[in-house]
Scaffold this motif. Structure first.
Motif, PDB file in Angstrom:
ATOM      1  N   UNK A  16     -62.024 -39.806  -2.230  1.00  0.00           N
ATOM      2  CA  UNK A  16     -61.786 -38.736  -3.207  1.00  0.00           C
ATOM      3  C   UNK A  16     -61.487 -39.343  -4.576  1.00  0.00           C
ATOM      4  N   UNK A  17     -60.775 -40.475  -4.566  1.00  0.00           N
ATOM      5  CA  UNK A  17     -60.377 -41.110  -5.822  1.00  0.00           C
ATOM      6  C   UNK A  17     -61.556 -41.656  -6.605  1.00  0.00           C
TER       7      UNK A  17
ATOM      8  N   UNK B  52     -65.616 -33.924 -10.943  1.00  0.00           N
ATOM      9  CA  UNK B  52     -65.173 -32.873 -10.018  1.00  0.00           C
ATOM     10  C   UNK B  52     -64.067 -33.348  -9.086  1.00  0.00           C
ATOM     11  N   UNK B  53     -63.493 -34.506  -9.384  1.00  0.00           N
ATOM     12  CA  UNK B  53     -62.441 -35.050  -8.513  1.00  0.00           C
ATOM     13  C   UNK B  53     -61.284 -34.064  -8.348  1.00  0.00           C
ATOM     14  N   UNK B  54     -60.900 -33.426  -9.440  1.00  0.00           N
ATOM     15  CA  UNK B  54     -59.747 -32.531  -9.374  1.00  0.00           C
ATOM     16  C   UNK B  54     -59.990 -31.370  -8.413  1.00  0.00           C
ATOM     17  N   UNK B  55     -61.251 -30.943  -8.277  1.00  0.00           N
ATOM     18  CA  UNK B  55     -61.554 -29.843  -7.360  1.00  0.00           C
ATOM     19  C   UNK B  55     -61.321 -30.268  -5.912  1.00  0.00           C
TER      20      UNK B  55
ATOM     21  N   UNK C  34     -54.297 -27.769  -1.231  1.00  0.00           N
ATOM     22  CA  UNK C  34     -54.208 -26.431  -0.651  1.00  0.00           C
ATOM     23  C   UNK C  34     -54.180 -26.491   0.872  1.00  0.00           C
ATOM     24  N   UNK C  35     -55.001 -27.372   1.453  1.00  0.00           N
ATOM     25  CA  UNK C  35     -55.025 -27.498   2.913  1.00  0.00           C
ATOM     26  C   UNK C  35     -53.665 -27.939   3.439  1.00  0.00           C
ATOM     27  N   UNK C  36     -53.064 -28.922   2.789  1.00  0.00           N
ATOM     28  CA  UNK C  36     -51.748 -29.401   3.227  1.00  0.00           C
ATOM     29  C   UNK C  36     -50.699 -28.310   3.050  1.00  0.00           C
TER      30      UNK C  36
ATOM     31  N   UNK D 293     -59.277 -39.878   7.381  1.00  0.00           N
ATOM     32  CA  UNK D 293     -60.062 -40.026   6.160  1.00  0.00           C
ATOM     33  C   UNK D 293     -61.084 -38.920   5.985  1.00  0.00           C
ATOM     34  N   UNK D 294     -62.184 -39.248   5.287  1.00  0.00           N
ATOM     35  CA  UNK D 294     -63.224 -38.258   5.050  1.00  0.00           C
ATOM     36  C   UNK D 294     -62.960 -37.433   3.807  1.00  0.00           C
ATOM     37  N   UNK D 295     -63.454 -36.208   3.824  1.00  0.00           N
ATOM     38  CA  UNK D 295     -63.322 -35.280   2.703  1.00  0.00           C
ATOM     39  C   UNK D 295     -62.654 -33.998   3.179  1.00  0.00           C
ATOM     40  N   UNK D 296     -61.948 -33.300   2.295  1.00  0.00           N
ATOM     41  CA  UNK D 296     -61.271 -32.058   2.694  1.00  0.00           C
ATOM     42  C   UNK D 296     -62.259 -30.994   3.170  1.00  0.00           C
ATOM     43  N   UNK D 297     -61.832 -30.222   4.132  1.00  0.00           N
ATOM     44  CA  UNK D 297     -62.672 -29.187   4.712  1.00  0.00           C
ATOM     45  C   UNK D 297     -63.134 -28.188   3.653  1.00  0.00           C
TER      46      UNK D 297
END
Length: 396
Positions: free
Chosen positions: A12-13, A18-21, A28-30, A173-177
Motif C-alpha cells: 500500500x505504501x 491513490x494511496x490515501x484511498x 475503515x475495515x479495522x 498482507x495483500x490489499x484491503x478488501x
C-alpha cells in the motif's frame, strides 16, 4: 507513555496518488472490526497505523485476533508509545519492554532502530548501541549480543513519537478488501477453490461464492461444508455471499445426453454459464475457479480451452493455475480451510465424474455436441439460477 498497537502494511505504501484511498479503506475495515469496542481509535502515523484505546489499558488478547486476519495488514506490533525520544527515556522503556517479554534472560539479542526524521541528533546505530548496552548491563541474566542471528530483537521506531516493541506478529498482507473490484468464485467443498477465493481476496477483490447443489446425490452435510468454508473465508473478508444453485436437473440432463468421458467438460461449461449469469446480475467483474493446470483431467490446457468458451462476457481467473497440490494444501492449512475441506462429504463433481474422463477435448467438437444434444440446457440453467438460495456468511 502508553500501550498501543502498531499496524504495518506493505505494498500500500508504494501506491501513487491513490494511496490515501487504499489507506482509508484499510482504516475503515479495522474500525469496523473494532466497532463494538467503543473506546478504540485508529490513526495514521507516517506509513503506519496506530490502534489506541482512549478509555484505558489496551486489551491485546481481544484486539489482535480481530485485526490479524485483516487483508492488507502485514504485521502487528504491540508496543509502547512515548513522546520523549531522549536516549535516557529510550533506555528505560527499552529495558522495561525487553524485561517484560524475556524475564528469564539467557538469550541472544540485538536492538534495531529506525528513524524517519534525520534531524534526530543520533544515528540509528548510535541509538541501538546505547540502548543495547544498557540492556546488556542490566540485571537480566545470561544476555549475549548477536547482531546477525539473534533470538530476540528490540525494535525502536523514531517517528513523530517513539515506538518500542519486541513482539512482531506477521499477518497475511495483500490489499484491503474491496479496493480491486468484485468477483464470483465457483466454490466446491474441496481444498482448491477456497484457497483460490482467498488468494483473489488477498488482492483486494470482494468475493461472492457460488455452490452447485445436487440433492439427493449430494447430502445436506456436503452443503453445510461449503457454508462452513464460506464462513471461514468471511473471517478474512468480513462477509461472503454464498449462492446455492440447485443443479440436479442440469446434471441429469448432461449425464443422459453426452458420452461418459465428456461429462465433466459439459458439466463445468454449464457451471460457468450459470456463474456468469449470477456474476453479471451482481456486478462482478470476473469468475474465479480453483483449477491447477494438469492436476486432474478437466484441468489440462485443452480442457480449459473447451470449458472457457462457454462464457463470453467475463474473464475466468485461475489463481492456482501454476501451483502444485502441496503448495495449495499448505495455504489451506494456514488459512484454516483444510480441515473443513477434507470432511468426507462428496460434491456434485465427484458424484458425476467419469471413470476415464477425456483429457484432450476439442473445443469445436464440444460446442457442436452441446448444440445438437443439449437442446433446452440454457433454459434449465436459467431456471436453476432463478431458484438459487442466498446465504449471507459473516466472519467477525
Amino acid at each position: 507513555m502508553k500501550q498501543v498497537l502498531l499496524v504495518k502494511y506493505g505494498e500500500i505504501a508504494t501506491r501513487g496518488s491513490n494511496r490515501y484511498l487504499v489507506e482509508n479503506r484499510l482504516i475503515k475495515t479495522i474500525i469496523d472490526r473494532l466497532a463494538y469496542l467503543q473506546t478504540y481509535r485508529v490513526y495514521k502515523e507516517q506509513g503506519r497505523l496506530l490502534v489506541v484505546n482512549e478509555g484505558g489499558d489496551f486489551d491485546y488478547e481481544e484486539v489482535i485476533p480481530r485485526i490479524s486476519t485483516t487483508l492488507g495488514v502485514t504485521a502487528l506490533c504491540p508496543c509502547v508509545e512515548t513522546e520523549d525520544q531522549s536516549l535516557e527515556n529510550l533506555r528505560e522503556i527499552g529495558l522495561a519492554e525487553f524485561a517484560r517479554q524475556y524475564p528469564e534472560g539467557n538469550i541472544t539479542f540485538k536492538v534495531e532502530t529506525k528513524r524517519s526524521d534525520k534531524r534526530y541528533p543520533h544515528t540509528s546505530n548510535e541509538v541501538s548501541a546505547d540502548v543495547g548496552g544498557y540492556i546488556l548491563n542490566s540485571q537480566i541474566e545470561g544476555l549475549r549480543v548477536d547482531v546477525h542471528n539473534p533470538e530476540a530483537v528490540l525494535h525502536i521506531e523514531l517517528r513523530n513519537n517513539a515506538y518500542i516493541y519486541c513482539k512482531f506478529i506477521k499477518t497475511f498482507g495483500g490489499l484491503p478488501m474491496g479496493t480491486s473490484g468484485k468477483a464470483a468464485v465457483l466454490m466446491s467443498g474441496g481444498i482448491d477453490s477456497p484457497v483460490a477465493a482467498f488468494r483473489v481476496a488477498k488482492r483486494g477483490v470482494e468475493i461472492e461464492a457460488i455452490y452447485f447443489d445436487s440433492p439427493p446425490y449430494t447430502s445436506e452435510r456436503a452443503k453445510q461444508k461449503v457454508v462452513d468454508l464460506a464462513e471461514r473465508l468471511a473471517v478474512f473478508t468480513g462477509g461472503v455471499k454464498l449462492n446455492v444453485v440447485p443443479f440436479t436437473q442440469v446434471q441429469l440432463k448432461i449425464y443422459e445426453s453426452v458420452p461418459r468421458e465428456k461429462i465433466t467438460i459439459f458439466l463445468k461449461r454449464a457451471m460457468l454459464k450459470a456463474a456468469e449469469k449470477i456474476a453479471l446480475e451482481n456486478g462482478d467483474l470476473a469468475l474465479v475457479t480453483g483449477d491447477s493446470i494438469g492436476q486432474v483431467a478437466s484441468q489440462t490446457m485443452e480442457a480449459i480451452n473447451a470449458i472457457d468458451s462457454a462464457v463470453c462476457n467475463l474473464p475466468v481467473l485461475r489463481p492456482l493455475c501454476a501451483m502444485d497440490k502441496q503448495e495449495i494444501v499448505d495455504i489451506a492449512r494456514e488459512i484454516g480451510t483444510f480441515d473443513i475441506s477434507v470432511r468426507p462429504y462428496e460434491d456434485c463433481c465427484t458424484i458425476f465424474v467419469a471413470k476415464h474422463p477425456e483429457t484432450k477435448p476439442k473445443k469445436s467438437i464440444i460446442e457442436n455436441m452441446e448444440r445438437k444434444r443439449l437442446e433446452g440446457l440454457d433454459e434449465m440453467i436459467n431456471e436453476a439460477v432463478s431458484n438459487r438460495e442466498v446465504i449471507q456468511c459473516k466472519g467477525i
